[in-house]
Design a protein around this motif. Structure first.
Motif, PDB file in Angstrom:
ATOM      1  N   GLU A  98       0.739  -1.230   0.352  1.00 23.51           N
ATOM      2  CA  GLU A  98       0.121  -0.129   0.082  1.00 23.51           C
ATOM      3  C   GLU A  98       0.881   1.181   0.022  1.00 23.51           C
ATOM      4  N   VAL A  99       2.111   1.178   0.741  1.00 21.33           N
ATOM      5  CA  VAL A  99       2.920   2.353   0.630  1.00 21.33           C
ATOM      6  C   VAL A  99       3.392   2.714  -0.817  1.00 21.33           C
ATOM      7  N   ASP A 101       2.195   1.652  -3.502  1.00 22.70           N
ATOM      8  CA  ASP A 101       1.091   1.801  -4.558  1.00 22.70           C
ATOM      9  C   ASP A 101       0.594   3.466  -4.235  1.00 22.70           C
ATOM     10  N   ALA A 102       0.713   3.880  -3.034  1.00 18.30           N
ATOM     11  CA  ALA A 102       0.503   5.505  -2.939  1.00 18.30           C
ATOM     12  C   ALA A 102       1.544   6.113  -3.336  1.00 18.30           C
ATOM     13  N   VAL A 105       0.862   6.365  -7.224  1.00 17.44           N
ATOM     14  CA  VAL A 105      -0.043   7.332  -7.385  1.00 17.44           C
ATOM     15  C   VAL A 105       0.320   8.669  -7.519  1.00 17.44           C
ATOM     16  N   ASP A 106       0.989   8.893  -6.525  1.00 13.34           N
ATOM     17  CA  ASP A 106       1.442  10.244  -6.056  1.00 13.34           C
ATOM     18  C   ASP A 106       2.306  10.679  -7.274  1.00 13.34           C
TER      19      ASP A 106
END
Length: 402
Positions: A98-99, A101-102, A105-106
């Motif tokens: 999740e880190v 992926d975030a 996305v950023d």
């Protein structure tokens, strides 16, 4: 300050610790005079030094500082570049999915918002390919890496970057079992490297040629592999690296044995093993491929006691360097399985090949070795499991198709 920054950039190639100290000194001065634009570049450069040194957590932290400073200075391109590096460092540093992926996305959001330079887009494609590859999404990795190669071809401001992009594409294609496409990518990367002066590029060309020889050998294309392996020796001589020359000998040895030149092939293997002994490399990671090639050679000529010695050496080296669950153990299991089969010990061969397939399960892995394990297991299964053996053999032949 600008002069010191340029000096640090040049120094980083040959003396990373000295460059790091210079960057840190400049950063301290910049904080006093509040030059945010240059400070963001310094944080990025420091992050790069930490990433090269393998300190991914420190790299992610510094790239994060670059991001904050670039945002404050409204330098969208610099912010987007640092955002992609935060994503890369998070991936390589083993951060949770999740880190990562975030962070991805950023980075995408920042590029869309204004950091749309070609350099930033190429960078993001490389990161996205790495993320996809690490998760076993090979087709996605290839797609992003092809975009990176296309951008590098269109740009051509850095032949080194183009060669690196092609090398990465070749690795992804090879993993996907697209062997001809992989060899084409490696050849193009090698041709690009040949246009760049410098002794170090001979070493890169050797590595790219070794990738081609590896694929051709695994596919049984001995004539093509032998021609490339002869080229390996020339490149090793040009580069002046004796270890590269010795590994070249071990590759060529098995090709010679396959062509019926048994004595010449064994002489090259003995030379390679003598080099390992003389340089006291018995447990060095560099010796792993030499032991594997030597084991294959001894099995091919029927010298099973010497083959067992190579299996034992490979085991010792792998034990020294790798955790029990590491994928690197697959080369040992495959060689152990091949030796057991040569001795007629089907049960032991089954155990080794099953262990090899267990290592590959759920991982992004070289399909040639997976196919070899399946073929070996198919041959070692008892008659009562003929249906399973046929399925394994069919899957292996499909994976080995050029």
């Amino acid at each position: 300050l600008t002069r010191d920054y340029l000096v640090a950039q040049a120094t980083a190639v040959v003396d990373a610790p000295a460059a790091k100290k210079t960057y840190e000194r400049i950063a301290a001065r910049l904080e006093v005079i509040d030059d945010k634009a240059l400070l963001a570049n310094i944080m990025s450069a420091l992050g790069r030094q930490e990433a090269i040194a393998g300190n991914q957590a420190a790299a992610a932290d510094l790239y994060g500082k670059c991001l904050d400073i670039a945002d404050a200075a409204r330098r969208d391109n610099v912010a987007a570049m640092c955002a992609t590096e935060v994503a890369r460092a998070s991936l390589l540093g083993g951060k949770p999915k999740e880190v990562v992926d975030a962070a991805v996305v950023d980075a995408k959001r920042r590029i869309e918002r204004g950091g749309k330079s070609r350099a930033v887009q190429k960078h993001l494609n490389d990161v996205l390919a790495s993320v996809a590859y690490s998760r076993g999404e090979i087709d996605e990795a290839i797609r992003f890496q092809e975009q990176s190669v296309a951008e590098e071809r269109a740009d051509r401001t850095s032949l080194s970057n183009l060669a690196l992009a092609l090398n990465n594409l070749g690795a992804y294609l090879e993993t996907a079992g697209r062997y001809q496409d992989a060899m084409n990518a490696f050849r193009e990367a090698r041709d690009v490297k040949a246009q760049i002066p410098g002794r170090g590029n001979d070493g890169h060309r050797w590595l790219l040629t070794a990738n081609i020889v590896w694929i051709q050998s695994e596919l049984g294309l001995h004539r093509d592999a032998r021609a490339e392996a002869e080229g390996l020796l020339k490149l090793a001589d040009q580069y002046g690296d004796k270890l590269y020359a010795i590994i070249s000998h071990s590759f060529l040895a098995n090709l010679l044995i396959a062509d019926g030149e048994r004595e010449r092939g064994l002489a090259l293997i003995e030379r390679a093993l003598a080099f390992v002994s003389k340089r006291k490399l018995e447990e060095a990671v560099d010796a792993l491929e030499i032991y594997r090639q030597a084991g294959l050679a001894y099995i091919a000529v029927g010298n099973l006691p010497e083959a067992q010695r190579m299996v034992d050496r490979l085991f010792a080296s792998a034990t020294h360097y790798f955790a029990p669950e590491a994928a690197n153990w697959m080369s040992y299991q495959l060689l152990a399985g091949k030796l057991a089969a040569a001795r007629g010990d089907a049960a032991k061969a089954r155990t080794a090949y099953q262990a090899a397939l267990a290592l590959a399960k759920g991982r992004t892995f070289y399909q040639g070795w997976v196919a070899e394990a399946k073929l070996g297991l198919a041959e070692a299964l008892p008659a009562s499991e003929k249906a399973t053996a046929r399925t394994l053999a069919a899957e292996a032949h499909a994976e080995l198709a050029p």
